[in-house]
Design a protein around this motif. Structure first.
Motif, PDB file in Angstrom:
ATOM      1  N   LEU B 180       0.864  -1.176   0.000  1.00 27.50           N
ATOM      2  CA  LEU B 180       0.000   0.000   0.000  1.00 27.50           C
ATOM      3  C   LEU B 180       0.903   1.228   0.000  1.00 27.50           C
ATOM      4  O   LEU B 180       2.075   1.136   0.354  1.00 27.50           O
ATOM      5  CB  LEU B 180      -0.865  -0.003   1.259  1.00 27.50           C
ATOM      6  CG  LEU B 180      -1.867  -1.156   1.341  1.00 27.50           C
ATOM      7  CD1 LEU B 180      -2.119  -1.568   2.780  1.00 27.50           C
ATOM      8  CD2 LEU B 180      -3.164  -0.742   0.667  1.00 27.50           C
ATOM      9  N   PRO B 181       0.360   2.397  -0.394  1.00 28.78           N
ATOM     10  CA  PRO B 181       1.209   3.595  -0.400  1.00 28.78           C
ATOM     11  C   PRO B 181       1.707   3.947   1.004  1.00 28.78           C
ATOM     12  O   PRO B 181       0.998   3.741   1.989  1.00 28.78           O
ATOM     13  CB  PRO B 181       0.274   4.696  -0.910  1.00 28.78           C
ATOM     14  CG  PRO B 181      -0.871   3.990  -1.546  1.00 28.78           C
ATOM     15  CD  PRO B 181      -0.998   2.666  -0.856  1.00 28.78           C
ATOM     16  N   GLY B 182       2.926   4.463   1.088  1.00 32.93           N
ATOM     17  CA  GLY B 182       3.496   4.897   2.364  1.00 32.93           C
ATOM     18  C   GLY B 182       3.348   6.395   2.533  1.00 32.93           C
ATOM     19  O   GLY B 182       3.055   7.112   1.571  1.00 32.93           O
ATOM     20  N   PRO B 183       3.567   6.870   3.759  1.00 35.05           N
ATOM     21  CA  PRO B 183       3.369   8.300   4.035  1.00 35.05           C
ATOM     22  C   PRO B 183       4.309   9.214   3.243  1.00 35.05           C
ATOM     23  O   PRO B 183       3.982  10.367   2.980  1.00 35.05           O
ATOM     24  CB  PRO B 183       3.617   8.419   5.537  1.00 35.05           C
ATOM     25  CG  PRO B 183       4.355   7.189   5.930  1.00 35.05           C
ATOM     26  CD  PRO B 183       3.933   6.120   4.977  1.00 35.05           C
ATOM     27  N   ARG B 184       5.486   8.720   2.873  1.00 33.48           N
ATOM     28  CA  ARG B 184       6.455   9.582   2.174  1.00 33.48           C
ATOM     29  C   ARG B 184       6.708   9.085   0.750  1.00 33.48           C
ATOM     30  O   ARG B 184       7.816   9.252   0.218  1.00 33.48           O
ATOM     31  CB  ARG B 184       7.757   9.648   2.974  1.00 33.48           C
ATOM     32  CG  ARG B 184       7.578  10.154   4.399  1.00 33.48           C
ATOM     33  CD  ARG B 184       7.087  11.590   4.447  1.00 33.48           C
ATOM     34  NE  ARG B 184       6.724  12.001   5.809  1.00 33.48           N
ATOM     35  CZ  ARG B 184       6.165  13.164   6.098  1.00 33.48           C
ATOM     36  NH1 ARG B 184       5.880  14.044   5.134  1.00 33.48           N
ATOM     37  NH2 ARG B 184       5.861  13.468   7.331  1.00 33.48           N
ATOM     38  N   ASP B 186       5.820  10.415  -1.848  1.00 32.45           N
ATOM     39  CA  ASP B 186       6.139  11.562  -2.721  1.00 32.45           C
ATOM     40  C   ASP B 186       7.580  12.039  -2.565  1.00 32.45           C
ATOM     41  O   ASP B 186       8.006  12.951  -3.273  1.00 32.45           O
ATOM     42  CB  ASP B 186       5.165  12.718  -2.469  1.00 32.45           C
ATOM     43  CG  ASP B 186       5.218  13.233  -1.037  1.00 32.45           C
ATOM     44  OD1 ASP B 186       5.704  12.503  -0.154  1.00 32.45           O
ATOM     45  OD2 ASP B 186       4.776  14.370  -0.795  1.00 32.45           O
ATOM     46  N   GLU B 230       9.519  10.118  12.748  1.00 28.53           N
ATOM     47  CA  GLU B 230       8.078   9.957  12.877  1.00 28.53           C
ATOM     48  C   GLU B 230       7.765   8.489  13.101  1.00 28.53           C
ATOM     49  O   GLU B 230       8.580   7.610  12.815  1.00 28.53           O
ATOM     50  CB  GLU B 230       7.355  10.503  11.645  1.00 28.53           C
ATOM     51  CG  GLU B 230       7.777   9.881  10.336  1.00 28.53           C
ATOM     52  CD  GLU B 230       7.283  10.685   9.128  1.00 28.53           C
ATOM     53  OE1 GLU B 230       7.032  11.901   9.268  1.00 28.53           O
ATOM     54  OE2 GLU B 230       7.137  10.091   8.061  1.00 28.53           O
ATOM     55  N   ALA B 231       6.557   8.245  13.635  1.00 24.62           N
ATOM     56  CA  ALA B 231       6.202   6.874  14.001  1.00 24.62           C
ATOM     57  C   ALA B 231       5.960   6.035  12.750  1.00 24.62           C
ATOM     58  O   ALA B 231       5.472   6.533  11.730  1.00 24.62           O
ATOM     59  CB  ALA B 231       4.968   6.874  14.888  1.00 24.62           C
ATOM     60  N   THR B 232       6.294   4.749  12.852  1.00 21.78           N
ATOM     61  CA  THR B 232       6.093   3.814  11.742  1.00 21.78           C
ATOM     62  C   THR B 232       5.207   2.665  12.205  1.00 21.78           C
ATOM     63  O   THR B 232       5.063   2.432  13.399  1.00 21.78           O
ATOM     64  CB  THR B 232       7.433   3.229  11.268  1.00 21.78           C
ATOM     65  OG1 THR B 232       8.067   2.590  12.383  1.00 21.78           O
ATOM     66  CG2 THR B 232       8.351   4.289  10.707  1.00 21.78           C
ATOM     67  N   VAL B 233       4.629   1.962  11.238  1.00 23.00           N
ATOM     68  CA  VAL B 233       3.846   0.763  11.545  1.00 23.00           C
ATOM     69  C   VAL B 233       4.639  -0.455  11.049  1.00 23.00           C
ATOM     70  O   VAL B 233       5.494  -0.320  10.168  1.00 23.00           O
ATOM     71  CB  VAL B 233       2.457   0.807  10.866  1.00 23.00           C
ATOM     72  CG1 VAL B 233       1.627   1.959  11.422  1.00 23.00           C
ATOM     73  CG2 VAL B 233       2.581   0.902   9.355  1.00 23.00           C
ATOM     74  N   SER B 236       6.269  -1.132   7.317  1.00 30.22           N
ATOM     75  CA  SER B 236       6.724   0.086   6.633  1.00 30.22           C
ATOM     76  C   SER B 236       8.019  -0.204   5.880  1.00 30.22           C
ATOM     77  O   SER B 236       8.935  -0.817   6.430  1.00 30.22           O
ATOM     78  CB  SER B 236       6.990   1.200   7.647  1.00 30.22           C
ATOM     79  OG  SER B 236       5.794   1.620   8.255  1.00 30.22           O
ATOM     80  N   VAL B 263       3.943   0.531   2.374  1.00 29.99           N
ATOM     81  CA  VAL B 263       3.690  -0.282   3.569  1.00 29.99           C
ATOM     82  C   VAL B 263       3.167  -1.643   3.111  1.00 29.99           C
ATOM     83  O   VAL B 263       2.257  -1.729   2.282  1.00 29.99           O
ATOM     84  CB  VAL B 263       2.663   0.396   4.498  1.00 29.99           C
ATOM     85  CG1 VAL B 263       2.376  -0.487   5.719  1.00 29.99           C
ATOM     86  CG2 VAL B 263       3.160   1.769   4.956  1.00 29.99           C
ATOM     87  N   VAL B 264       3.759  -2.718   3.644  1.00 27.70           N
ATOM     88  CA  VAL B 264       3.310  -4.072   3.300  1.00 27.70           C
ATOM     89  C   VAL B 264       1.894  -4.282   3.847  1.00 27.70           C
ATOM     90  O   VAL B 264       1.615  -3.978   5.013  1.00 27.70           O
ATOM     91  CB  VAL B 264       4.270  -5.118   3.913  1.00 27.70           C
ATOM     92  CG1 VAL B 264       3.743  -6.530   3.702  1.00 27.70           C
ATOM     93  CG2 VAL B 264       5.667  -4.971   3.315  1.00 27.70           C
ATOM     94  N   ALA B 265       1.000  -4.777   3.000  1.00 28.10           N
ATOM     95  CA  ALA B 265      -0.362  -5.092   3.440  1.00 28.10           C
ATOM     96  C   ALA B 265      -0.292  -6.133   4.545  1.00 28.10           C
ATOM     97  O   ALA B 265       0.541  -7.042   4.492  1.00 28.10           O
ATOM     98  CB  ALA B 265      -1.186  -5.604   2.264  1.00 28.10           C
ATOM     99  N   SER B 266      -1.172  -6.010   5.527  1.00 34.88           N
ATOM    100  CA  SER B 266      -1.054  -6.908   6.689  1.00 34.88           C
ATOM    101  C   SER B 266      -1.168  -8.372   6.271  1.00 34.88           C
ATOM    102  O   SER B 266      -0.533  -9.242   6.868  1.00 34.88           O
ATOM    103  CB  SER B 266      -2.077  -6.553   7.758  1.00 34.88           C
ATOM    104  OG  SER B 266      -3.381  -6.685   7.243  1.00 34.88           O
TER     105      SER B 266
END
Lengths: 210, 286
Positions: B180-184, B186, B230-233, B236, B263-266
Motif C-alpha cells: 500500500l502507499p506509504g506516508p512519504r 512523494d 516519525e512513528a512507523t507501523v 513500513s 507499507v506491506v499489506a497486513s
C-alpha cells in the motif's frame, strides 16, 4: 492550524502538523476524545500516528475524527503543570568539548545553559522511555554526529537538534553526549514505566564534572 | 505442572505471543510473533486461545523433552519434526508423553517455526505481554540450552478432533508481497516507484525481527532533505540514505528518521516473516 493526512497502511494514518506545538495540542485533543478502536496515538516532532483496529474503527472514520477534532495550540508546552523531576548529571560526556566548540561557547557555559533551562517532555520515541525534551530557554540547534555510535551507554545525557534527552538503556545513537546520570529512566515494573512522561517538567542539576 | 526441558534451542528461540500494542507512546513497539498466522494456527490446533505464548524458533535445530503429558503443534516454517525419533505430520496437533523428546530439524521452507504447547508457555508478562522484544530488551530472555520452561494450566477448550484450517508451507521460490502507499511516497522519483514494483528483490543477510533489508537497485529520492523522526507501523518500507529498502518488523524502533515509500499489506506480513536470505521477492499493488 493545518493537518495533512498521510497514508500508512490499512490500519493507520500519519497526521502531519506545521509545528511541534500543534502536534502536542492535537495529540492532547485526540487523547481527550478517544474513539473505540484507536490502538495507538504516537506523537513525534511534526506528526501523530493514529493506529486503529479497522474492524472497530474504519480508517475513513478515524480520518474524519482527526480532521474535525478542535485543538487549542500551545496547551502543553506553555501551560500544563506536572511534577517536576530533577535529574542529577555529571557533565563529562564524550562530546562535551566538541559540542561546546561547535556552538561557540565554553563547556562551563554549555552545562550552565543546560541546567538553567526548564525542560518539558514533548513526546517519547526512538526507544522505551526515551523522552524528547524541549525548552524555550534552550537556544541551541545541535547537529547530530555524522556517524552514529553503535553503542551509547545507559544514562547518557545528550542533545541533538533543538532537543535534549537521556538514553534509558544502552543502544545505538547519534545524539551528542554531554553528561551522564544514574537516574532510573525506564522500569517496566513501575506505573508509569517511563520517568520522563510526556508533559513532565524536567531540570538537570550538576553533581560534579567527573 | 507440565514443563518443557529445552536441551538445544537452535539459532534463536524466543517466547512470543500477539505482542503488547498500546504502548507506542512510551516508545514501546508491539513486538509479538513475526508470523502471526502461524502462532494463531498452532494455538488453535492445541485448543489454546489465539494469543497464548509460544516459542518462535529461528531456522530450527531445536530439541526438547516433555515433563508431563502435553499436546503440542509446530507451524510456520516447514521441515522435519520428530517425536522420539518418529516423524510427525507438520501443522497437526500431537501428544508428547512424559519424557518424550521433540526434535525440530533445520527448516526446508520458511525460516521461523512456531511451537505451541497446550496451556501456553508460562513466563512472567511485561506490560501485558510475554513477547521478547529484541530491540528494546523487554520480555523473557532468549531461551538457553538446558532451560526448563513452565507450561500453563490446560485451557477449557478441548483439542480439536480435526485440523480446522488448511495450511500451506511457505513457498520456496519467489514470494509476492502486496504493498500500500506509504506516508512519504512523494519523496521518491517516478523511477524509484517503477523500480520498486519491477525489480526482483532479494532478502539480504541483514534480516531479523527489527527489519528485513532487501538487495536490489537503489531507490532514488526526489526530496533530498532530512526527515524528522516519525512513528512507523510494522511493514513500513523505509529507505535509508543509500537507497536500500528495509521492511520494518515487529521489534522496530517506534519512530524512525528515514522516509517510508510503501507499507506491506497486513495479509502479506506473515510471508515476509518466512523469507530466507537470498530468497527473491516481488512487490505488487494491494
Amino acid at each position: 492550524m493545518s493537518r495533512r493526512l498521510l497514508p500508512s497502511g490499512e490500519a493507520a494514518v500519519l497526521v502531519e502538523c506545521d509545528s511541534l506545538e500543534e502536534v502536542l495540542a492535537l495529540h492532547d485533543a485526540l487523547a481527550a476524545d478517544p474513539r473505540p478502536g484507536v490502538i495507538e496515538l504516537v506523537p513525534a516532532a511534526r506528526t501523530i500516528l493514529v493506529a486503529v483496529d479497522p474492524e472497530r474503527l474504519p480508517l475513513e472514520s478515524a480520518a474524519t475524527w482527526v480532521r474535525r477534532v478542535p485543538a487549542e495550540a500551545g496547551s502543553r508546552i506553555a501551560g500544563r503543570t506536572a511534577d517536576e523531576v530533577t535529574i542529577p548529571v555529571v557533565y563529562d560526556g564524550d562530546d562535551l568539548h566538541q559540542t561546546a566548540a561547535l556552538l561557540g561557547v565554553s563547556t562551563e557555559a554549555l552545562a550552565a545553559r543546560h541546567q538553567a533551562a526548564e525542560w518539558r517532555v514533548a513526546f517519547i520515541g526512538f526507544a522505551p522511555g526515551f523522552g524528547y525534551l524541549v525548552s524555550d530557554d534552550w537556544p541551541f540547534e545541535v547537529p547530530r554526529l555524522d556517524a552514529p555510535r553503535t553503542r551509547v551507554p545507559a544514562g547518557s545525557v545528550a542533545v541533538a537538534g533543538a532537543f535534549g534527552g537521556v538514553y534509558p538503556r544502552p543502544s545505538p545513537g547519534g545524539w551528542r553526549l554531554i553528561g551522564r546520570t544514574d537516574a532510573a529512566l525506564w522500569d517496566p515494573e513501575s506505573d508509569p514505566p517511563a520517568l520522563l512522561m510526556p508533559g513532565r517538567r524536567v531540570r538537570f542539576e550538576a553533581i560534579g564534572t567527573g | 505442572m507440565n514443563r518443557l526441558h529445552v536441551e538445544q534451542p537452535g539459532a534463536l528461540a524466543l517466547v512470543e505471543d500477539l505482542g503488547r500494542p498500546g504502548f507506542a507512546n512510551l516508545g514501546v513497539a508491539a513486538s509479538g510473533a513475526l508470523d502471526r498466522g502461524a502462532l494463531t494456527l498452532a494455538n488453535r490446533l492445541v485448543g489454546n486461545a489465539d494469543g497464548a505464548a509460544a516459542l518462535e524458533l529461528l531456522v530450527g535445530g531445536f530439541r526438547a523433552r516433555f515433563e508431563g503429558e502435553t499436546w503440542f503443534a509446530v507451524t510456520g516454517a516447514w521441515g522435519s519434526v520428530r517425536l522420539d525419533g518418529r516423524a510427525i505430520a507438520p501443522y497437526t496437533a500431537a501428544r508428547g508423553r512424559d519424557g518424550a523428546v521433540l526434535e525440530i530439524d533445520l527448516a526446508e521452507r520458511g525460516i521461523r517455526y512456531v511451537l505451541a504447547v497446550r496451556g501456553g508457555i508460562d513466563v512472567p508478562a511485561v506490560l501485558g505481554s510475554r513477547s521478547r522484544d529484541t530491540l528494546a530488551g523487554l520480555g523473557p530472555e532468549p531461551i538457553a540450552a538446558a532451560q526448563v520452561l513452565a507450561i500453563g494450566d490446560e485451557p477449557e477448550a478441548s483439542v480439536p478432533l480435526l485440523d480446522q484450517e488448511a495450511a500451506f508451507p511457505p513457498p520456496a521460490g519467489a514470494v509476492a508481497i502486496a504493498l500500500l502507499p506509504g506516508p512519504r511516497a512523494d519523496w521518491f522519483t517516478d523511477a524509484a516507484h517503477a523500480n520498486l514494483f519491477e525489480t526482483e528483490w532479494r532478502l539480504s543477510e541483514q534480516a531479523d525481527r527489527i527489519g528485513a533489508r532487501l538487495d536490489g537497485p537503489p531507490l532514488e529520492r526526489r526530496i533530498a532533505g532530512e526527515l524528522v523522526s516519525e512513528a512507523t507501523v510494522p511493514g513500513s518500507i523505509q529507505v535509508a540514505g543509500g537507497g536500500q529498502p528495509t521492511i520494518l518488523l515487529a521489534d522496530r524502533p517506534v519512530t524512525g528518521g528515514y522516509p517510508v515509500i510503501a507499507v506491506v499489506a497486513s495479509a502479506s506480513l506473515d510471508a515476509v516473516a518466512q523469507l530466507r536470505p537470498g530468497q527473491p521477492v516481488r512487490f505488487r499493488h494491494a
